[in-house]
Design an enzyme around this catalytic site. Structure first.
Site, short mmCIF file in Angstrom:
data_model
loop_
_atom_site.label_atom_id
_atom_site.label_comp_id
_atom_site.label_asym_id
_atom_site.label_seq_id
_atom_site.Cartn_x
_atom_site.Cartn_y
_atom_site.Cartn_z
N SER A 44 0.82 -1.21 0.00
CA SER A 44 0.00 0.00 0.00
C SER A 44 0.86 1.26 0.00
O SER A 44 1.96 1.29 0.55
CB SER A 44 -0.92 0.02 1.23
OG SER A 44 -1.85 -1.03 1.19
N GLY A 103 -4.32 2.36 -2.36
CA GLY A 103 -4.51 1.24 -1.46
C GLY A 103 -4.74 -0.05 -2.23
O GLY A 103 -3.81 -0.76 -2.60
N TRP A 137 0.91 1.94 5.99
CA TRP A 137 0.04 0.93 6.60
C TRP A 137 0.72 -0.44 6.58
O TRP A 137 0.07 -1.45 6.39
CB TRP A 137 -1.32 0.84 5.91
CG TRP A 137 -1.94 2.15 5.53
CD1 TRP A 137 -2.27 2.54 4.28
CD2 TRP A 137 -2.28 3.23 6.40
NE1 TRP A 137 -2.80 3.80 4.29
CE2 TRP A 137 -2.83 4.27 5.59
CE3 TRP A 137 -2.18 3.45 7.77
CZ2 TRP A 137 -3.26 5.48 6.11
CZ3 TRP A 137 -2.61 4.66 8.29
CH2 TRP A 137 -3.15 5.65 7.47
N ASP A 174 -5.27 -13.36 -2.69
CA ASP A 174 -6.38 -14.32 -2.74
C ASP A 174 -6.21 -15.38 -1.66
O ASP A 174 -7.17 -15.76 -0.97
CB ASP A 174 -6.44 -15.00 -4.12
CG ASP A 174 -7.09 -14.12 -5.17
OD1 ASP A 174 -7.79 -13.16 -4.78
OD2 ASP A 174 -6.90 -14.39 -6.37
N ARG A 198 -6.55 -13.67 1.98
CA ARG A 198 -7.84 -13.10 2.38
C ARG A 198 -8.79 -14.19 2.87
O ARG A 198 -9.70 -13.91 3.64
CB ARG A 198 -8.43 -12.25 1.27
CG ARG A 198 -8.85 -12.92 0.01
CD ARG A 198 -9.60 -11.95 -0.92
NE ARG A 198 -8.93 -10.67 -1.06
CZ ARG A 198 -8.42 -10.20 -2.20
NH1 ARG A 198 -8.50 -10.93 -3.31
NH2 ARG A 198 -7.84 -9.03 -2.25
N GLU A 204 -6.21 -6.46 3.19
CA GLU A 204 -6.30 -7.55 2.21
C GLU A 204 -7.46 -7.33 1.23
O GLU A 204 -8.08 -8.27 0.75
CB GLU A 204 -6.46 -8.91 2.91
CG GLU A 204 -5.22 -9.78 2.84
CD GLU A 204 -4.21 -9.36 3.88
OE1 GLU A 204 -3.67 -8.23 3.73
OE2 GLU A 204 -3.95 -10.12 4.82
N GLU A 249 -15.62 -3.14 -0.18
CA GLU A 249 -16.12 -2.62 -1.46
C GLU A 249 -15.41 -3.27 -2.64
O GLU A 249 -16.05 -3.58 -3.67
CB GLU A 249 -15.94 -1.09 -1.49
CG GLU A 249 -16.86 -0.33 -0.55
CD GLU A 249 -16.44 -0.41 0.91
OE1 GLU A 249 -17.25 -0.07 1.79
OE2 GLU A 249 -15.28 -0.83 1.17
#
Length: 393
Positions: A136, A141, A166, A247, A250, A372, A376
């Site tokens: 990030s 982001g 972050w 992937d 998360r 991760e 949204e």
């Protein structure tokens, strides 16, 4: 100390080795309960270091460094998810130490050279070296294709200029796996991962205070030199590597959310059983029953989503894998927020006391809907998947 739902673990999605691992995790968390309580008063850097050293000594970091056969590479995701479920149930900082060590070591374990692996991975697995995954940026982001950190290639290697932010564990890390723009192509095609030791000239690390205390920081690079051997994997493949890593991890964020939810339900049941309400106990009221029922539904639905998607990763099933990862993370994290909020509501003012379990859960669970990939972003990916299915693709 019971954490896991054995009606889920006994499904064919898990193997006997996973059930053995679950028993070991429950025993370990019971042994660590006193330390976990004491370490909640420590500064985030020290608490994370304590957990990292403990996880390394007790062999848990092997789950994020080695695959199921014990070789260095992609770990068994079902095992990683079970560990995150237990560690987040115990203490957020334990889960951070475990998961960020996995993220930081993954570019090396999955794509790194023999020299890079030899230098860092054994020490990472022992908790003696800490890594980060630095992607990030202040103005970018989730949209990694817009990253601007420059890695200018020259005769002597790379020169880094720009910033990352972050970055979890950055204040205590020994190295950073940095996604930078190396220029092989436009947008996402021009990104590569670079291995950056903490003592690299021109690197400044600035701690960031967060709502839920944790060792996050900003990395600023000013003409920071790196040798050609700093490249991890192939040049220009950084975006593809990052998508594969995200992937995978998360799904484990969903497991961490499930751990928070399980702890919230346990605390809620214990509290409402002893809390007077009218002529009985709080647990006997209909509104309390509704909240507890929703918590149970959350646990079962999330545990099944995590198990399904982690099993697909471990089996090498590629169809709809990214879609299922997004579904798992979105449902697990969004609904965990509701579960924890209901726990605070059941506790009333007692749930707002600083340092109480409900108050800690309330602060901790919020970040899961952001890192991760935000909720949204997951919704956009899920909607695209729904459109593909409707068209028979």
């Amino acid at each position: 100390m019971a954490i896991f739902d054995w009606t889920i673990l006994n499904l064919p999605l898990y193997e006997e080795r996973h059930r053995t691992l679950a028993r070991e995790l429950e025993a370990w968390t019971a042994q660590m309960a006193a330390n976990a309580q004491a370490w909640t008063t420590l500064a985030p850097d020290q608490a994370c270091r304590n957990y990292m050293e403990q996880l390394g000594r007790d062999g848990w970091l092997r789950l994020v460094i080695h695959d199921a056969s014990g070789a260095r590479g992609r770990p068994d995701l079902r095992s990683v998810c079970l560990a995150r479920e237990a560690f987040s149930w115990l203490d957020e900082m334990c889960d951070i130490a475990f998961s960020i060590q996995g993220l930081g070591a993954s570019p090396l374990a999955w794509y790194g050279s023999a020299d890079q692996r030899g230098e860092w991975l054994d020490r990472c697995g022992a908790g003696q070296a800490l890594g980060t995954l630095a992607m990030s940026e202040p103005d970018c982001g989730s949209g990694l294709g817009a990253l601007t950190l420059s890695a200018q290639r020259g005769a002597g290697g790379y020169t880094l200029n720009g910033s990352k932010t972050w970055i979890a564990n950055a204040t205590i890390a020994d190295f950073h796996c940095v996604l930078a723009r190396t220029g092989e192509g436009p947008g996402a095609l021009g990104l590569s991962f670079l291995l950056v030791p903490r003592d690299t000239p021109g690197l400044t690390v600035t701690a960031i205070d967060m709502l839920a205390p944790r060792p996050l920081a900003r990395l600023d690079f000013h003409d920071s030199p790196l040798p050609p051997q700093a490249l991890i994997g192939k040049a220009g493949q950084g975006f593809a590597y990052a998508m594969e890593l995200l992937d995978y991890y998360r799904v484990s964020v969903g497991a961490a959310a499930l751990g928070y939810g399980r702890r919230a339900l346990q605390e809620s049941v214990q509290w409402t059983r002893r809390r007077p309400a009218g002529n009985g106990r709080l647990i006997e009221t209909q509104l309390t029953s509704a909240k507890l029922a929703n918590m149970m539904v959350y646990q079962d639905s999330t545990a099944l989503l995590v198990a399904r998607t982690a099993w697909e990763f471990d089996q090498g099933c590629t169809q709809d894998l990214a879609l299922h990862a997004s579904i798992t993370k979105l449902h697990a994290t969004e609904q965990a927020q509701r579960v924890v909020d209901d726990t605070v509501q059941l506790f009333g003012a007692a749930g707002l006391v600083a340092g109480s379990v409900p108050e800690r859960l309330y602060r901790q669970v919020r970040s899961l809907r952001i890192y991760e990939g935000t909720s949204e972003m997951q919704q956009l990916m899920i909607a695209a998947g729904a459109a593909r299915r409707a068209q028979g693709r």
